[in-house]
Design an enzyme around this catalytic site. Sequence first.
Site, PDB file in Angstrom:
ATOM      1  N   THR A   1      -1.420  -8.975   4.015  1.00 16.95           N
ATOM      2  CA  THR A   1      -2.294  -7.906   4.430  1.00 16.95           C
ATOM      3  C   THR A   1      -1.319  -6.736   4.819  1.00 16.95           C
ATOM      4  OG1 THR A   1      -3.903  -9.367   5.268  1.00 16.95           O
ATOM      5  CG2 THR A   1      -3.651  -6.965   6.322  1.00 16.95           C
TER       6      THR A   1
ATOM      7  N   LYS B   1      -9.490  -4.959   3.216  1.00 16.71           N
ATOM      8  CA  LYS B   1      -8.959  -5.940   4.280  1.00 16.71           C
ATOM      9  C   LYS B   1      -9.197  -5.254   5.517  1.00 16.71           C
ATOM     10  CE  LYS B   1      -7.209  -9.615   6.224  1.00 16.71           C
ATOM     11  NZ  LYS B   1      -6.044 -10.421   6.046  1.00 16.71           N
TER      12      LYS B   1
ATOM     13  N   LYS C   1      -0.993  -5.950  13.920  1.00 22.75           N
ATOM     14  CA  LYS C   1      -0.347  -5.506  12.720  1.00 22.75           C
ATOM     15  C   LYS C   1      -1.635  -4.755  11.952  1.00 22.75           C
ATOM     16  CE  LYS C   1       0.180  -7.807   9.241  1.00 22.75           C
ATOM     17  NZ  LYS C   1       0.271  -8.208   7.989  1.00 22.75           N
TER      18      LYS C   1
END
Lengths: 299, 299
Positions: free
Chosen positions: B100, B175, B243
């Site tokens: 990701t 995502k 993150k």
Amino acid sequence: MPPTVGWIGCGVMGKSMVKNLLRGGYSVGLYSRTRSAAQSLIDLGAGWYSSPMALAMEHEIIISMVGYPADVEMVYLGEKGVFSTSPDELRCHTAIDMTTSTPSLAVQLAEAAAGLGIEVLDAPVSGGDVGAREGTLSIMVGGDPIALDRVSPIFQILGKPAILQGGHGAGQHTKMVNQTIIASTMIGICEGLVYARQSGLDPGRVLESVSGGAAGSWSLTHLAPRILAGDFDPGFYVEHFVKDLEIALAECDRMGIELRGLGLARQLYEEVVQTGGARLGTQALHGAIENLARDGRAS
Amino acid sequence: MPPTVGWIGCGVMGKSMVKNLLRGGYSVGLYSRTRSAAQSLIDLGAGWYSSPMALAMEHEIIISMVGYPADVEMVYLGEKGVFSTSPDELRCHTAIDMTTSTPSLAVQLAEAAAGLGIEVLDAPVSGGDVGAREGTLSIMVGGDPIALDRVSPIFQILGKPAILQGGHGAGQHTKMVNQTIIASTMIGICEGLVYARQSGLDPGRVLESVSGGAAGSWSLTHLAPRILAGDFDPGFYVEHFVKDLEIALAECDRMGIELRGLGLARQLYEEVVQTGGARLGTQALHGAIENLARDGRAS
């Protein structure tokens, strides 16, 4: 012979629930603010009464499903309310408030009813119009377990097995947990869709990727497609959800806790109301989040 | 003969995914920061290479599953990175970044690879450690449809049918939608549980009432019981989620939108990190919300 039921409130939810009781063989008497709201149920064989008091004189169980806590207060504690019936004329032994209302009012009703020998249960539901129609509501109960046992055949007709969450008010508190969870879940879904569109993705295709995984939820499955189709018709009214969020926030205040997601949700839903969306469905949050997403950056 | 696969990154996710490829008959070469991290896979028959460049010289397909965008940059664009291989020694024709990472880096990689005749796909996943182990990951792809077709047998081993969301970066954007939805959903769940406890309810019993209805979600079903059991072991690390939220917020900034729920989630998860929870699971948000709920009122 099943007990007779006096039903107060003939909105979308109430109507479907009374139909299920009539189908289940119950004799039901009705009271609602206007007789016209009850007409379709009267046509199905329900009786009509001119006041909550009149209902309580002839029915063993009173069930209320009205709009706001103020309405609950009026039908129980007001003039010609259920509890204004004189004890020797009273037939009601159990009163169930299924309105989403305040936990403190649930306690107050139970105390007011004790002198009359009436057991009160708070029993708000989730599952919306579809759950009411199909008799699959989730029923969250606060009050006395024996009183719950006594009315559980009625709950079995209206929904899934009712779960006793604790004493008076515990059903309402549980409903507040339910609404608190939904509130932020809706924020996440609407923000996700705003992000999807803004980044140039096809939001419908994005749902194919995300709905079945860790982002999945009842709301994503049932409401996100409606948002994408531009369908903001009410399954559950924004104005009722705002009421619920305000009750939850007032309770937090009373308990001395602050829940920021809940506060944000109230603020965002208030925006929906301000822009004329009070009678839209809760998925109308998407429009407010889309507008604010842009305004927020512009300012 | 299936194509040879050079795999970069042997964390929890990577390990399970490589095992599935080996089981599926693929020949896999590995690179990871330390050889010890790859040892269990080497024991299962995987090869070991000293750099991403060395991998790219001997494998047709490169797949990376590392921690942060900076790691992605290093393994592709760094010294001895995949793209530093000289064209006449290069065997790799397709590179797939399943980390990701940022949509802009996905575009940058695709551009850098074009001169080498390598097709790049961004293909982040959701489904966590369990999905990696069971080969049921949801794979969101950005890039060229023909390149996707070519590697789809690999994706079929790793997860559910991969969905092409658009050009380079679209997988990463998708995502981000997924994480944005999860972020606020987690806030709602944790706030609901804090409310439940504070109001004196039995939170486990509350879940019985609310999990199956309109408040239901993957996170409520899978993470709320862990919270109640005091189990904050990582399914997905807080530090990785932070993150992801930061990438999503940076993209929002770039796109000129502000998402308040996402911002609130980052702030709350930052609290979890500050109190030592970086390596706990995302359900550790509960502790931060519980603390802030009380502090918020006290201040």
